[in-house]
Design an enzyme around this catalytic site. Structure first.
Site, short mmCIF file in Angstrom:
data_model
loop_
_atom_site.label_atom_id
_atom_site.label_comp_id
_atom_site.label_asym_id
_atom_site.label_seq_id
_atom_site.Cartn_x
_atom_site.Cartn_y
_atom_site.Cartn_z
N LYS A 62 81.30 93.19 75.59
CA LYS A 62 80.22 92.26 75.24
C LYS A 62 80.55 91.52 73.95
CE LYS A 62 75.68 92.49 73.10
NZ LYS A 62 76.15 92.54 71.69
N ASN A 63 80.90 92.26 72.91
CA ASN A 63 81.07 91.61 71.60
C ASN A 63 82.30 90.71 71.53
OD1 ASN A 63 78.71 92.70 70.75
ND2 ASN A 63 79.61 94.28 69.45
N ARG A 75 72.11 87.21 69.27
CA ARG A 75 72.72 87.23 67.96
C ARG A 75 73.90 86.23 67.90
NH1 ARG A 75 71.42 88.52 63.13
NH2 ARG A 75 73.19 88.99 61.84
N ARG A 94 69.82 92.25 59.00
CA ARG A 94 70.91 91.46 59.55
C ARG A 94 71.00 90.05 58.97
NH1 ARG A 94 71.56 92.62 65.91
NH2 ARG A 94 73.74 92.68 65.34
N PRO A 95 71.18 89.94 57.67
CA PRO A 95 71.27 88.60 57.07
C PRO A 95 72.57 87.91 57.49
CG PRO A 95 71.86 90.27 55.45
CD PRO A 95 71.41 91.02 56.68
N ILE A 96 72.65 86.60 57.25
CA ILE A 96 73.89 85.88 57.57
C ILE A 96 74.46 85.22 56.31
CG2 ILE A 96 73.40 85.55 60.03
CD1 ILE A 96 72.61 82.63 59.33
N ARG A 134 71.12 93.31 78.40
CA ARG A 134 71.76 92.40 77.47
C ARG A 134 73.24 92.75 77.28
NH1 ARG A 134 68.62 91.67 71.84
NH2 ARG A 134 67.91 89.75 72.74
N ILE A 150 75.35 101.33 58.43
CA ILE A 150 75.45 99.88 58.67
C ILE A 150 74.08 99.20 58.77
CG2 ILE A 150 76.55 98.09 60.11
CD1 ILE A 150 78.72 100.02 59.35
N ASP A 184 77.36 101.29 66.97
CA ASP A 184 76.85 101.05 68.33
C ASP A 184 76.86 102.31 69.21
OD1 ASP A 184 76.39 98.46 67.64
OD2 ASP A 184 78.02 97.59 68.83
N CYS A 240 69.15 92.13 68.59
CA CYS A 240 68.34 93.34 68.49
C CYS A 240 67.83 93.54 67.07
CB CYS A 240 69.16 94.55 68.89
SG CYS A 240 69.46 94.63 70.66
C1 UD1 Z 1 78.39 93.07 65.25
C2 UD1 Z 1 78.15 93.43 66.67
C3 UD1 Z 1 77.19 94.62 66.75
C4 UD1 Z 1 77.67 95.77 65.88
C5 UD1 Z 1 78.01 95.30 64.48
C6 UD1 Z 1 78.62 96.39 63.62
C7 UD1 Z 1 78.38 91.28 67.79
C8 UD1 Z 1 77.69 90.17 68.49
N1 UD1 Z 1 77.59 92.29 67.36
O1 UD1 Z 1 77.11 92.63 64.75
O2 UD1 Z 1 77.12 95.05 68.10
O3 UD1 Z 1 76.63 96.73 65.79
O4 UD1 Z 1 78.91 94.20 64.53
O5 UD1 Z 1 79.75 96.88 64.23
O6 UD1 Z 1 79.58 91.31 67.67
N2 UD1 Z 1 75.76 91.73 56.79
C9 UD1 Z 1 75.33 91.10 55.64
N3 UD1 Z 1 75.47 89.74 55.57
C10 UD1 Z 1 76.05 89.02 56.57
C11 UD1 Z 1 76.47 89.68 57.73
C12 UD1 Z 1 76.31 91.05 57.81
O7 UD1 Z 1 74.83 91.71 54.72
O8 UD1 Z 1 76.15 87.80 56.43
C13 UD1 Z 1 75.58 93.19 56.91
C14 UD1 Z 1 74.50 93.54 57.91
O9 UD1 Z 1 73.22 93.57 57.36
C15 UD1 Z 1 74.94 94.91 58.36
C16 UD1 Z 1 76.46 94.82 58.34
O10 UD1 Z 1 76.75 93.75 57.43
O11 UD1 Z 1 74.55 95.87 57.43
C17 UD1 Z 1 77.07 94.60 59.70
O12 UD1 Z 1 76.83 93.35 60.11
P1 UD1 Z 1 77.88 92.63 61.05
O13 UD1 Z 1 79.16 93.37 61.17
O14 UD1 Z 1 77.90 91.22 60.67
O15 UD1 Z 1 77.15 92.80 62.37
P2 UD1 Z 1 77.00 91.74 63.46
O16 UD1 Z 1 78.18 90.81 63.48
O17 UD1 Z 1 75.64 91.17 63.37
#
Ligand code: UD1
Length: 417
Positions: free
Chosen positions: A22-23, A91, A120-122, A396, A326, A304, A115
């Site tokens: 999926k990812n 996402r 989950r900030p960006i 999903r 995480i 996960d 989810c």
């Molecule tokens: C991806 C996966 C998800 C998996 C996760 C961790 C996809 C679509 N989803 O999610 O299945 O659970 O990796 O292996 O690939 N963070 C920040 N700022 C950011 C981005 C992330 O603080 O801009 C933090 C998040 O709050 C979290 C951690 O980093 O604590 C992991 O986030 P991230 O690895 O980015 O997860 P996703 O890419 O959303």
């Protein structure tokens, strides 16, 4: 409303074939807009991919699907904003930020969906775009407008090795002028899958599978082909289900080194598993021992699989402590496991599981994708029947999960109630 009904304690035996990750798939499909004509094989049939297909069609990308292979033609890609509804469906809609910024130097979209397992900030995605030369404004409607006159190679150090930020920055940096270096990049195999795809289009990215990625920007990307790697989380979920109830259960089409963190834990628990070249064989285990687990970015124990393995730990003898590092809200499965008879206490970012406890069938609700998988595993272990509501979260990310379990002897059905 669709629910899953499971009658527990049935032996799972036979072969489960693992589909595309999926990812990976959810990053490869948006990445395709960076080129003209691309082919992606082994795309799983899950609702997140359906949502991406709809976005691509809206953007003018032609898609021809033959089985699990997609031919994508983005020659007439339109540079237009992704709508609120499209952004919120998943996402991975955020990958259009990086792809559009790379290709058009302009992207407009809303905060992504996905989810609800934490904040989950960006911010890491956005500050990386800024380092590449973009300016970001948020309009009256909370929409991100990301714009650059030109993108310039930069040194980007990620505070956290985020999968999403790493991929998004790759998608933009491939079209930046000069060299971009991403340090503390995510090393997840899905990131490597994206790097191979981009390089097959003519991108120049080195450092795959390491935490330092170097991207030499190019002016044009053409063609490109990828095959989605096997889903290590799907594989891990079925291996865990097998340890609960399996005998002679073969989980096939796996890259075992991608789930070493899981197989090491299972071996420590005393699970009867054999790791082969491209499959894992699970046989009946008589006694499981408690273990402590701490989630971490790859190659650590994947967050996960934290919820799925918690269901298994309720069947292990002794006290297990699971630490989630995480996400701050990834224990929403726990109250339902307790309702089914588990002895689990939540303490900050840890859960303490005392086992083994008998689980009893119940009516439970899925709150997110992997919580759903965890409840399915618990239901397989439980006496009697379990009804699982809000099954849309599971669909999903798990391709054909009902039939895959049914084919190996699971008493499981999808019902419309
Ligand atoms: C991806 C996966 C998800 C998996 C996760 C961790 C996809 C679509 N989803 O999610 O299945 O659970 O990796 O292996 O690939 N963070 C920040 N700022 C950011 C981005 C992330 O603080 O801009 C933090 C998040 O709050 C979290 C951690 O980093 O604590 C992991 O986030 P991230 O690895 O980015 O997860 P996703 O890419 O959303």
């Amino acid at each position: 409303m669709e629910i899953i009904k499971i009658r527990g304690k049935k032996t799972l035996s036979g072969t489960i074939e693992i589909g595309g990750a999926k990812n990976s798939a959810v990053s490869l499909v948006p990445a395709a807009v960076l080129s003209d004509k691309t082919i992606i094989h082994n795309v799983p049939e899950i609702s997140d991919i359906e949502a991406l297909r709809d976005i691509l069609k809206y953007l003018g990308v032609k898609i021809v699907k033959r089985g699990s292979s997609y031919s994508l033609d983005a020659t007439n890609l339109e540079n237009k904003p992704i709508t609120l509804e499209q952004s919120k469906k998943l996402r991975a809609s955020y990958y259009f930020m990086g792809a559009f910024l790379g290709k058009f130097k302009h992207a407009e979209m809303y905060f992504p969906g996905g989810c609800s397992i934490g904040q989950r900030p960006i911010d890491l995605h956005l500050s990386g775009f800024e380092k590449l030369g973009a300016t970001i404004t948020i309009d009256y409607d909370n929409r991100y407008i990301i714009d650059a006159k030109e993108l310039k190679g930069a040194e980007i150090n990620l505070r956290f090795a985020s999968v999403g930020a790493t991929v998004n920055l790759l998608l933009a940096a491939v079209y930046a002028k000069g060299t971009t270096t991403i340090t503390n990049a995510a090393r997840e195999p899905e990131v490597g899958n994206v790097i191979d795809f981009l390089n097959s289009m003519g991108a120049k990215i080195t450092g795959k599978d390491t935490s330092t990625l170097v991207i030499e920007g190019v002016k044009e990307l053409k063609g490109g082909e990828a095959s989605v790697i096997p889903d290590r989380i799907e594989a891990g979920t079925y291996v865990i289900a097998g340890v609960i109830n399996g005998h002679n259960l073969k989980v096939q089409n796996v890259i075992p080194k991608h789930i070493t963190a899981l197989t090491n834990v299972l071996k420590k628990m005393g699970a009867n598993i054999e790791v082969h070249e491209d499959y894992i064989l699970v046989n009946k285990t008589t006694k499981l021992k408690a273990v402590n687990i701490k989630t971490a970015p790859y190659p650590g124990f994947p967050t996960d699989l934290q919820q799925p393995i918690t269901s298994l730990l309720t069947q292990a003898e002794g006290t297990s402590v699971v630490t989630e590092t995480i996400y701050e809200n990834r224990f929403q499965n726990v109250p339902y496991l307790v309702q089914m008879g588990a002895d689990i206490i939540i303490k900050d970012n840890k859960i303490i599981i005392n086992g083994p406890t008998k689980l009893k069938g119940s009516t439970v609700i899925t709150t997110d994708l992997r919580a759903g998988a965890a409840l399915i595993i618990a239901a397989l272990a439980a006496e009697g029947e379990t009804s699982i509501k809000e099954i849309k979260y599971v669909l999903r990310g798990y391709e054909n999960i009902i039939n895959k379990l049914k084919n190996v002897g699971g008493k499981i059905s999808l019902e419309d109630v």
